[in-house]
Design an enzyme around this catalytic site. Structure first.
Site: not given
Ligand code: MEV
Length: 311
Positions: A110, A148
């Protein structure tokens, strides 16, 4: 290079419904944006050569972006500004958020999306915003899949395959989910490294678990489309066990999932990198017994209502 920032920017937080960690290995994952989780404002400083500042009181962040800074958040902000050809001095950035930091709810994505939008403006191309955010995310962990950043920039519900596709998934009706923060901080980089270690040591065991997590994404979408919340919960519970097999659960997360199910949740799993952070549960209807079970333990659970999106 632009010498100015736009006055306001917003970005979403995120929950990963299915496929965290597995997504790093190229299988699908499903994530939803938590709307307007972070709002940034920017104002010019009198001295346009003074170091940029970033203040987000809710995250106890008060940073000066000097070129020699070792603070990872400051370095990530500078990385994003550099990527966007934005100014790196002469501005004060202030943030307001309801998102807990370092809890697996996408606070760093974010922030990096918000900074990119301050530099690039509200009409910036989504792909450029996402790439700028990923440049910053690399400071936190070297190998982000990008999920993300995608969901922090786009919002809604997305099915994501690293390096291949981002598909918005229509949500036919509102979907209520419960989030229970463990209040245990964790490092995404360490968690990703744990999966890598297990994968390299036991590839014949780890790879099928990764593939099963990827396969669970379409089963999750089918359960959501059919409004089959029992199936949705059960798939989440299976995913939590698989994530445990990849070494990213922890005693507290296992316990929280157990408490959630004992209090009527239809299923529960860790969400995000695991280790600490939050669990996600499909609440009973009404949700009160679930929330009360955690409140009685001094915890602060909350409900999110994902809004329907058109087909
Ligand atoms: C982290 O929010 C998500 C993971 O799958 C890492 C990533 O996708 O880069 C753990």
């Amino acid at each position: 290079m632009s010498l100015s920032l736009h006055p306001k920017a917003r970005a979403c937080g995120k929950i990963i419904l299915m496929g965290e960690h597995a997504v790093v290995y190229g299988v699908p994952a499903l994530a939803a944006g938590l709307p307007d989780a972070l709002e940034l404002t920017a104002r010019p400083l009198e001295d346009r050569f003074a170091p940029m500042t970033v203040r987000i009181p809710d995250w106890e962040l008060d940073l000066r972006l000097t070129p020699d800074t070792e603070h990872p958040v400051a370095r990530a902000c500078l990385e994003v500004l550099g990527f966007c050809d934005g100014p790196i001095t002469g501005w004060a950035i202030e943030g307001a958020t309801k998102l807990p930091a370092r809890a697996g709810l996408g606070s760093s994505a974010a922030l990096t999306v918000g900074i990119a939008r301050l530099a690039l403006g509200p009409d910036a191309d989504l792909e450029t915003v996402v790439h700028a955010s990923i440049a910053g995310e690399r400071i936190f962990h070297g190998e982000p899949s990008g999920i993300d950043s995608e969901v922090a920039a786009r919002g809604g519900l997305i099915r994501y395959v690293r390096g291949a596709s981002v598909e918005p998934i229509p949500l036919p009706r509102p979907l209520a989910l419960a989030i229970i923060p463990s209040r245990v901080p964790r490092s995404t980089a360490d968690q990703v490294a744990k999966v890598r270690a297990r994968h390299d040591r036991f590839p014949k065991l780890a790879r099928p678990m990764i593939d099963l997590l990827g396969g669970a994404v379409d089963a999750t979408i089918e359960a959501i489309n059919a409004n089959d919340l029992d199936a949705l919960g059960e798939i989440m519970t299976i995913a939590h066990a698989l994530l445990g097999g990849l070494d990213v659960s922890s005693p507290i997360l296992d316990e929280l999932c157990y408490v959630a199910r004992a209090a009527g949740a239809k299923g529960a799993k860790l969400t995000g990198a695991g280790g600490g952070g939050c669990i996600l549960a499909v609440p009973p209807d009404p949700a009160a017994p679930l929330l009360e079970a955690f409140e009685a333990r001094g915890m602060v659970p909350f409900l999110v209502h994902l809004e329907p999106t058109p087909a």
